[in-house]
Write an enzyme that holds these catalytic residues in place. Sequence first.
Site, PDB file in Angstrom:
ATOM      1  N   SER A 235       0.783  -1.240   0.000  1.00  0.00           N
ATOM      2  CA  SER A 235       0.000   0.000   0.000  1.00  0.00           C
ATOM      3  C   SER A 235       0.811   1.284   0.000  1.00  0.00           C
ATOM      4  O   SER A 235       0.236   2.372  -0.041  1.00  0.00           O
ATOM      5  CB  SER A 235      -0.958   0.013   1.196  1.00  0.00           C
ATOM      6  OG  SER A 235      -0.245   0.033   2.419  1.00  0.00           O
ATOM      7  N   LYS A 280      -5.295   4.187   9.092  1.00  0.00           N
ATOM      8  CA  LYS A 280      -4.306   5.034   8.427  1.00  0.00           C
ATOM      9  C   LYS A 280      -4.676   6.506   8.523  1.00  0.00           C
ATOM     10  O   LYS A 280      -3.804   7.375   8.635  1.00  0.00           O
ATOM     11  CB  LYS A 280      -4.155   4.600   6.963  1.00  0.00           C
ATOM     12  CG  LYS A 280      -3.492   3.228   6.828  1.00  0.00           C
ATOM     13  CD  LYS A 280      -3.356   2.793   5.390  1.00  0.00           C
ATOM     14  CE  LYS A 280      -2.655   1.451   5.296  1.00  0.00           C
ATOM     15  NZ  LYS A 280      -2.477   0.984   3.916  1.00  0.00           N
TER      16      LYS A 280
END
Length: 337
Positions: A235, A280
Amino acid sequence: MRRRGLTVLLGALFTALLSIGVLRVPIPYVVLGPGPTVNTLGTADGKEVIQVSGRETSTSAGQLRLTTVGVQPTVRLRGAIAGWFSDDEAVVPRELVYPPGESTEQVEQRNAEDFKASQTSAETAALRELGFPVQVVIKTVAGDGPAAGALKAGDLITSVDGQPVPVAAKVTELVRAKPAGTALTIGYTRDGVPATATVTSREQDGRPRIGVEIDQQQPHPFTLGIDLGDIGGPSAGLMFALGIVDKLTLADLTGGQIIAGTGTIDDEGAVGPIGGIAQKLVGAKHAGARVFLVPADNCAEAVRNPQPDLPLLRVGSLDEAMTALETLRAGGQPTRC
């Protein structure tokens, strides 16, 4: 009466001890929380994250921070209960992170491999953005294969049935898009001269093939690398690609701000979805981010888990991410989730 009181006392003590035991027994869940964030334009462990030699690099006034998810692999009931009531954490079935039949070490090894692959794709996408195209080169031609006599080792494949092939994976995709036995027009360059050849695909291992082994090259007059350990998964690709472009151009993509984000990236610069977007976002907020770059497919989830004063910018590709940051620097309104 004393006997009854003693029984009640012993029962209460037994229940308390049993409860403590239950709270300490591992359960089949993991807790996801905000992980560390890293400025791809900065350093980690005393070394530059993005390393360039043989070409001058620029300095940015801001930061481009990749974001991660922390995983607590061994969870007890007490920790799970705390996670369920936490705004920053999520409790999920263990099998979603550690599939049945795979050890923790195997999962970590796969995550490390995905992380390395994301770095390679980030470099490829960024260099294409900077004007260094990929060359799809034929390494070998099977002597008894469909392409024998039509193509040679060293040929640069440029198209399949008129469709350009900007990266090696596109050749495979276009060949497999039509059934075995299809006559394909292969565009190529040999010794600097463009030409075409007709190659009829043949089924092998259950798939259409043309009998060539290809390689992907991307010549550039400098060396480029990424050095960052203790992080896994794919990611970080988007933020690595943006960091490379920022360091190798005069433009400051950050506009002096802390920009955080996430997203996979492929060789052509397409940005894909990731997991743990809610955690996140929390990590980005803690790091002082002013905006967050969100993969288009994660927008709905991100909107459901907002952080105060942290705008969510929707991106589907490296080009879109750069456009969003350029619009932000100019005082405009980039596309939001």
